[in-house]
Write a protein that holds these residues in place. Structure first.
Motif, mmCIF file in Angstrom:
data_model
loop_
_atom_site.group_PDB
_atom_site.id
_atom_site.type_symbol
_atom_site.label_atom_id
_atom_site.label_comp_id
_atom_site.label_asym_id
_atom_site.label_seq_id
_atom_site.Cartn_x
_atom_site.Cartn_y
_atom_site.Cartn_z
ATOM 1 N N LEU A 41 0.828 -1.210 0.000
ATOM 2 C CA LEU A 41 0.000 0.000 0.000
ATOM 3 C C LEU A 41 0.860 1.256 0.000
ATOM 4 N N VAL A 42 2.005 1.193 0.672
ATOM 5 C CA VAL A 42 2.942 2.323 0.637
ATOM 6 C C VAL A 42 3.415 2.561 -0.796
ATOM 7 N N PHE A 43 3.683 1.476 -1.515
ATOM 8 C CA PHE A 43 4.097 1.607 -2.913
ATOM 9 C C PHE A 43 2.979 2.207 -3.768
ATOM 10 N N MET A 44 1.746 1.807 -3.475
ATOM 11 C CA MET A 44 0.619 2.252 -4.296
ATOM 12 C C MET A 44 0.178 3.677 -3.982
ATOM 13 N N LEU A 45 0.462 4.146 -2.781
ATOM 14 C CA LEU A 45 -0.079 5.432 -2.341
ATOM 15 C C LEU A 45 0.273 6.592 -3.271
#
Length: 479
Positions: A185-189
């Motif tokens: 999710l950090v990558f997608m944010l």
């Protein structure tokens, strides 16, 4: 606090203590931010450039002096397709297909000036876009971060200690999986923030953008489950890493590369030379409007004379040469459309066959969903071609009809010194021709096209979670 939450927190702390893991997380996050910024700037520049080119082409077309309508037919006109609202997130096939088309009489051209044809060869290996980062790079970084989430516990002998402290195997596996999901999710944010900003454009759809985000969540969630399953199944971290990298190479690189080749072999498209030769052959079979003795156009002349109740072309109330141009364009355009429809059908079959490879690779399902949501897929390209051709046909036929109504047959066939001036019509007619405006599909249509890909990705998530559950059973036996 739940046991799985404690396991998740401990796993995240372990990652933060690992400099290599922190470096990987930071670098990929920064890469996602850079990809979002660079791609957005590139698409904004492309949109502004195409708008300028379209305005210049329209101004040049409207500024033509008084002239014969058929000369305007051959003067032609350029039309451009602006990037879709979400194209900055995933440019899809647009860099390869082109964004402009030259419209002229008696010919049906294709789109030109794709970015790949005007850029370095490195563009063919993938542009730096949010979609590329999340589809290709994010799974690889997750593999390096998570290949040992469970294998290392078994290697160190700490798995039994965790269970003796009251954590169930389900809580341990769930906590490790949740930690990987949070990292993803950090990558997608950053990409999702950029996507949300793009979706605020008037022509964009927030619903479509939300479904697109969900597709990426399912995709990376599947990868997290695969990583955890391999880490649970294999006893050593090194073995898990090698297997996962091999799976990534096959799923994210090999299958998406092989699938189009298989589709092309199954449904071969003729090249441009073969198409031109075929069209030329069929045009000769249809007839030659410049040949007075041609059977088809001789019959057309008889029908026109009967329709107007006269015996000579010179007695017609309209210019026969204009009517002949109208009929000739109708016949040739029908032939062009037939070839275009056959080509589009073959391309759709190729695309459908590629889509079946989504059963082997979730990357294909996500790629097709992502391009469809961004309106940068094959369907969007063919829609542009269809609308540009429809505009070309209306433009040419309007000019041909203007020749029939605005230029007399006597003047059109005259050879005297002043004939050229008498054949011309007022330039105000050029401004009366409607401008080209590409019409994208309704968001409901786009949303409907996303559902199959979304279901496939959901199926992949369920399958990988099932694989993780089965691997966890073996982990329990091995402890």
């Amino acid at each position: 606090m739940s046991a799985w939450v404690l396991v998740m927190r401990n796993e995240l702390r372990a990652m933060l203590r690992d400099r290599t893991a922190v470096a990987g997380i930071v670098l990929l996050t920064l890469l996602a931010v850079a990809a979002t910024a660079v791609s957005s700037h590139h698409m904004q520049s492309a949109a502004e450039y195409r708008q300028r080119q379209q305005a210049a082409a329209q101004e040049a077309f409207d500024a033509q002096p008084d002239r014969h309508p058929h000369r305007v037919v051959h003067y032609g006109h350029f039309v451009y397709r602006l990037p879709s609202a979400l194209a900055a997130f995933d440019p899809g096939v647009d860099p390869f297909t082109g964004s402009s088309m030259f419209l002229e009489g008696h010919r049906q051209n294709t789109a030109n000036f794709g970015d790949v044809m005007q850029s370095s060869i490195l563009t063919r290996f993938g542009q730096l876009t949010p979609a590329f980062v999340l589809q290709i790079l994010a799974p690889l970084v997750l593999i390096f971060l998570g290949h040992g989430v469970l294998a290392q516990e078994r290697e160190r002998g700490t798995l039994r200690q965790l269970m003796l402290q009251g954590a169930s195997l389900r809580a341990i596996v769930g906590g490790k999986l949740a930690a990987l999901w949070l990292v993803s999710l950090v990558f997608m944010l950053p990409a999702f923030v950029g996507l949300a900003l793009l979706a605020m454009a008037p022509e964009a759809s927030g619903v479509v953008a939300t479904v697109l985000m969900l597709g990426y969540v399912l995709y990376l969630g599947s990868w997290c489950a695969v990583i955890a399953a391999a880490s649970a199944l294999l006893a050593r971290r090194r073995d898990a890493l090698l297997v996962l990298v091999a799976v990534w190479a096959v799923s994210a690189l090999l299958v998406p590369r092989v699938a189009p080749d298989v589709a092309y072999a199954a449904y071969t498209l003729p090249d441009r030379l073969q198409t031109e030769v075929g069209i030329g052959r069929d045009l000769r079979a249809l007839g030659d409007s410049h040949n007075a003795d041609d059977p088809y156009f001789s019959a057309f002349r008889r029908r026109v004379l009967e329709q107007y109740g006269v015996s000579r072309i010179e007695d017609l109330p309209v210019n026969y040469k204009g009517l002949l141009a109208v009929e000739g364009e109708r016949v040739t355009s029908a032939l062009f459309n037939d070839y275009a429809e056959r080509s589009a059908e073959a391309q759709h079959k190729q695309n459908e066959l590629v889509g079946r490879f989504a059963l082997l690779s979730p990357s294909i399902a996500l790629r097709q969903l992502s391009m469809a949501a961004a309106a940068t897929d094959l369907s969007a390209h063919l829609r542009f071609l269809d609308q540009a051709e429809a505009h070309r046909y209306r433009l040419v036929q309007q000019l041909n009809q203007l020749q029939a109504d605005g230029v007399s047959y006597a003047d059109d066939t005259a050879k005297d010194a002043g004939a050229d001036q008498r054949k011309r019509v007022d330039s105000s007619h050029w401004q009366e021709i409607p401008h080209f405006q590409f019409s994208p599909p309704a968001w409901t249509t786009v949303l409907h096209s996303l559902l199959p890909g979304l279901l496939i990705l959901f199926g992949w998530l369920l399958a990988t979670l099932l694989a993780l559950a089965l691997s966890a059973r073996r982990l329990e036996v091995a402890r």
